[in-house]
Design an enzyme around this catalytic site. Structure first.
Site, mmCIF file in Angstrom:
data_model
loop_
_atom_site.group_PDB
_atom_site.id
_atom_site.type_symbol
_atom_site.label_atom_id
_atom_site.label_comp_id
_atom_site.label_asym_id
_atom_site.label_seq_id
_atom_site.Cartn_x
_atom_site.Cartn_y
_atom_site.Cartn_z
ATOM 1 N N GLU A 103 7.950 -2.135 2.760
ATOM 2 C CA GLU A 103 6.740 -2.613 2.085
ATOM 3 C C GLU A 103 7.117 -3.331 0.800
ATOM 4 O OE1 GLU A 103 3.629 0.465 1.993
ATOM 5 O OE2 GLU A 103 2.985 -0.319 0.063
ATOM 6 N N ASP A 105 5.055 -4.711 -2.533
ATOM 7 C CA ASP A 105 3.713 -4.533 -3.105
ATOM 8 C C ASP A 105 3.437 -5.259 -4.410
ATOM 9 O OD1 ASP A 105 2.917 -2.530 -1.352
ATOM 10 O OD2 ASP A 105 3.750 -0.937 -2.595
ATOM 11 N N GLU A 107 0.143 -4.705 -6.901
ATOM 12 C CA GLU A 107 -1.130 -4.000 -7.083
ATOM 13 C C GLU A 107 -1.650 -4.317 -8.480
ATOM 14 O OE1 GLU A 107 -1.388 -0.020 -4.426
ATOM 15 O OE2 GLU A 107 -0.269 0.198 -6.280
#
Ligand SMILES: *[C@@H]1O[C@H](CO)[C@@H](O)[C@H](O)[C@H]1NC(C)=O
Length: 293
Positions: A103, A105, A107
């Protein structure tokens, strides 16, 4: 955040120029994405040129790419929830599936009106994350669209904001750190309530009188290897399966590395690599290898 030193304005100018030269061949949200949850809270407009996610007290919303990718350069422009966005999180990431998933990411942790968002980043390999780096941005991400990009090839992952690298995760397999290179990933995004931790560690709660909260997306572009039925579009013998493959060998040149250092020096607020308390047995191996992680 005021700038009182020389150099920054020059750097910003260069960044703006580079950015305006980049022609984003806008993808089409209808073609490239599916709404995954939130019912009518996720919407596509303008023939698929604009997508919005929203959040209210009942639910957030999200979407994912129809395609899976194994390496590429992926750009998206986002305009984040404005005003009082405290407690909300807008996640934009690449992820494979399963317990040993990889993953990458971004955010965005909302805040009270006028207080800065935090851009939180992480990299999971083989199901293991704990590689957080957090940043303030050098602009207000709620006023205009800005471009958030991931360059992912077999040598490194580079996170960019308006084409300025903010983070690099190098392939450190030679010293035993797994690197995402075998599991194809989809692009995901969602807007949800995380007021138990997002803003000032959970101290500031979501103000539901301000709902619905809305984030905007446009100009998606994936210059990437599409994975389908166990094969990569980049392995196909037909030439020009990808139009522009600069990203395939892309690494940071000295100028990009200077920009990365600028971001890390003035805007990085958390780096797992410097969090000695958290890793009593010693910091993770990849941190020891590069000063610029
Ligand atoms: C919100 O603003 C406060 C006060 O400026 C700051 O400490 C915090 O890092 C900001 N961002 C988040 C997501 O909490």
């Amino acid at each position: 955040m005021g700038f009182s030193f020389n150099g920054v304005s020059v750097l910003m100018l260069v960044a703006l120029m580079v950015n305006s030269l980049m022609v984003a061949s806008a993808g089409n949200f209808y073609q490239d994405f599916d709404i995954t949850w939130g019912d009518r809270r996720a919407k596509m407009f303008n023939g698929g040129q604009l997508l919005t996610l929203s959040l209210d007290q009942v639910s957030g919303s999200g979407f994912k790419s129809k395609s899976e990718y194994l390496f590429g350069r992926i750009d998206m422009q986002l305009k984040l929830v404005s005003g009082n966005s405290a407690g909300t999180v807008t996640a934009y990431y690449l992820s494979s599936q399963g317990p040993t998933h990889d993953e990458i990411d971004f955010e965005f942790l909302g805040n009270l009106t006028g207080d800065p968002y935090i851009l939180h980043t992480n990299v999971f390999t083989q199901g293991k994350g704990n590689r957080e780096q957090q940043f303030y941005l050098w602009f207000d991400p709620t006023r205009n669209f800005h471009t958030y990009s991931i360059i992912w090839n077999s040598k490194q992952i580079i996170f960019l904001v308006d084409n300025i690298p903010i983070r690099e995760f190098k392939n450190a397999e030679s010293i035993g750190v797994p690197f995402p290179k075998n599991q194809p990933m989809r692009i995901y995004s969602s807007l949800w309530n995380a007021d138990d931790w997002a803003t000032r560690g959970g101290l500031v709660k979501t103000d539901w009188t301000k709902a619905p909260f809305t984030a905007f997306y446009r100009n998606f572009n994936a210059n990437a290897c599409v994975w389908s039925s166990g094969a990569s579009s980049c392995a196909s013998t037909s030439s020009n399966s990808i139009s522009n493959s600069v990203w395939q060998a892309q690494e940071l040149d000295p100028n990009s590395r200077r920009r990365l250092r600028w971001v890390q020096k003035y805007f990085m607020i958390y780096n797992y690599c410097s969090d000695l308390k958290r890793f009593p047995e010693g910091i993770p191996a990849e941190c020891r290898r590069s000063r610029f992680l």
